[in-house]
Design a protein around this motif. Sequence first.
Motif, PDB file in Angstrom:
ATOM      1  N   THR A  69       0.858  -1.184   0.000  1.00  0.00           N
ATOM      2  CA  THR A  69       0.000   0.000   0.000  1.00  0.00           C
ATOM      3  C   THR A  69       0.889   1.228   0.000  1.00  0.00           C
ATOM      4  N   LEU A  95       4.114   7.772   1.554  1.00  0.00           N
ATOM      5  CA  LEU A  95       4.121   6.914   2.744  1.00  0.00           C
ATOM      6  C   LEU A  95       3.655   5.535   2.288  1.00  0.00           C
ATOM      7  N   THR A 146       3.768   0.954   2.832  1.00  0.00           N
ATOM      8  CA  THR A 146       4.129  -0.282   3.526  1.00  0.00           C
ATOM      9  C   THR A 146       4.414  -1.360   2.483  1.00  0.00           C
ATOM     10  N   THR A 200      -3.649   6.617  -3.585  1.00  0.00           N
ATOM     11  CA  THR A 200      -3.254   5.442  -2.806  1.00  0.00           C
ATOM     12  C   THR A 200      -3.474   4.206  -3.659  1.00  0.00           C
ATOM     13  N   HIS A 227      -3.152  -0.065  -3.645  1.00  0.00           N
ATOM     14  CA  HIS A 227      -2.894  -1.358  -3.012  1.00  0.00           C
ATOM     15  C   HIS A 227      -2.494  -2.343  -4.098  1.00  0.00           C
ATOM     16  N   HIS A 250      -0.824   4.748   8.561  1.00  0.00           N
ATOM     17  CA  HIS A 250      -0.248   3.403   8.602  1.00  0.00           C
ATOM     18  C   HIS A 250      -0.108   3.017  10.067  1.00  0.00           C
ATOM     19  N   VAL A 272      -3.753  -2.305   8.335  1.00  0.00           N
ATOM     20  CA  VAL A 272      -2.395  -1.935   7.940  1.00  0.00           C
ATOM     21  C   VAL A 272      -2.363  -0.459   7.569  1.00  0.00           C
ATOM     22  N   GLU A 273      -3.343  -0.054   6.760  1.00  0.00           N
ATOM     23  CA  GLU A 273      -3.379   1.332   6.265  1.00  0.00           C
ATOM     24  C   GLU A 273      -4.818   1.736   6.046  1.00  0.00           C
ATOM     25  N   THR A 294      -7.051   5.125   4.418  1.00  0.00           N
ATOM     26  CA  THR A 294      -7.102   6.454   3.812  1.00  0.00           C
ATOM     27  C   THR A 294      -8.548   6.931   3.814  1.00  0.00           C
ATOM     28  N   GLN A 311      -9.505   0.899   3.537  1.00  0.00           N
ATOM     29  CA  GLN A 311      -8.400   0.407   4.346  1.00  0.00           C
ATOM     30  C   GLN A 311      -7.929  -0.946   3.827  1.00  0.00           C
ATOM     31  N   LEU A 312      -6.659  -1.209   4.071  1.00  0.00           N
ATOM     32  CA  LEU A 312      -6.085  -2.532   3.801  1.00  0.00           C
ATOM     33  C   LEU A 312      -5.865  -3.177   5.162  1.00  0.00           C
TER      34      LEU A 312
END
Lengths: 282, 282
Positions: free
Chosen positions: A63, A113, A115, A229, A231, B67, B226-227, B229, B274-275
């Motif tokens: 992500t 930012l 991961t 963003t 994924h 994150h 994990v993340e 947004t 979100q992840l």
Amino acid sequence: MASVTAGNSEFDRDTAVTRRAPGVYDAHLSAGWTIINAVNGGYLLALLGRALGDALPHPDPLTLTAHYLTASAPGPAVVRTEVVRTGRTLSTGTATLVQFADDGTEVERIRVLATYGDLAALPDDVRTTAKPPAIPPYEHCLGTDSAPGDRPAIPGSTAITERLDVRLDPATVGWAVGAPSGKGEMRGWFGLADGREPDPLALLLAVDGLPPTAFDLGLSGWVPTVELTCHVRHRPAPGPLRVSITTRNLAGGFLEEDAEVWDSADRLVAQSRQLARTILAR
Amino acid sequence: MASVTAGNSEFDRDTAVTRRAPGVYDAHLSAGWTIINAVNGGYLLALLGRALGDALPHPDPLTLTAHYLTASAPGPAVVRTEVVRTGRTLSTGTATLVQFADDGTEVERIRVLATYGDLAALPDDVRTTAKPPAIPPYEHCLGTDSAPGDRPAIPGSTAITERLDVRLDPATVGWAVGAPSGKGEMRGWFGLADGREPDPLALLLAVDGLPPTAFDLGLSGWVPTVELTCHVRHRPAPGPLRVSITTRNLAGGFLEEDAEVWDSADRLVAQSRQLARTILAR
């Protein structure tokens, strides 16, 4: 000095970064990935993603969020990374892309930012309820060479069209002849023109590689990305990608663009959302 | 020392931050917003969003990415912010939430990257094609007090249920009686139990305030973010919010959760994705 890139495709060559010091990379933003004078946001994302893949202990962006601060220009640039946290299966870092004004002043272009993880190490379970987008066969879709005469079917694009093999679903190209559908959809086949196969970095390019959905909404003018963003959910299989982008909320001078990328094995390999500003020209 | 918060609701009190120095804020993570022992991610987002709203020249989060690095615990915390760029209509900053181990070691919990603006200054055009979720009337939906006897209709939640007024669509609570729909959907009414009206910070809470869609997919166990947004698209009107969350891609031990928040004026006020990681217990 260590070259981070591998491969000799246009994409690998132009997203290459060179490690100058730990966490500091020299880059050159290629004029080959511009739309009019703007450097494509997905190309920049891939370049930043490559630097972070070197700086972090895990190889793949799971992500990644980018905030576009100022307009990048073709030419030299520097990427600086920071490792935020390193875990066993995930690591998190930041990256910043800067360029330099004539007087030497540093100007930040993009802040990231992200991961990272190892896509190859994930279990292979799939319970995806999403369906691949319904896109006509490649040969029935429209590219820049599809128009009769010397006018490209997709107007307005420039150097980047030579790097990409994009074929749009005819249902989403009415805007090119003054008849947008009004639905806020853009769909098509996506590949690299020189035949380089997709990988996770190319997915970062793919999610911002089609014309903006704003065109299909009947808006003209610039639609600059504020934030994107992405994924990355699986390493793509070889072969062409299918990209579907939709906008459902155009309000207050902003819109979101949701992109899905499917690979040749019918797997949903990337999902992205961006927030963009729009000028309401109509 | 300057108190940033206003209002005397539980939410305002518990997300308050105190400026200790420029860009440095003291906070106290309240045990009142926990699920079992974990501090709710949306509550933490709102607290970080409040600090950034003080540090940046614009008041409202337009797009905010967090994150989640390590699990936050109730107790003291420090937020540090950095201003990345200040523009006329948008400003971008980062925030980090840290706590301290028994030996004084600093442990980072969350890293945030966000762009702020002024929602009140946006033009009032709306061309949203999305439709509000079909949720039965509030009185036909189910809250923690809906079950006969002393067993809550929504099991597993703890302190946070006393702060929130969540009423779930019965179609998305089959999991509570062992019959999940398998669709990956969660829908319901959302408000603060003490009647505090929604604002942009409360929207950051709302997008992570319903049970995870994984429950509706028949998965049990923990689904750590994990993340996440969140795009805040409009200041919400007074009255209850409607929140709809969907998951379309559960694969490789990860899933996405897409949330939409609609206000009482039928306006799409926030979108988030979100992840999250999941343990495939079934």
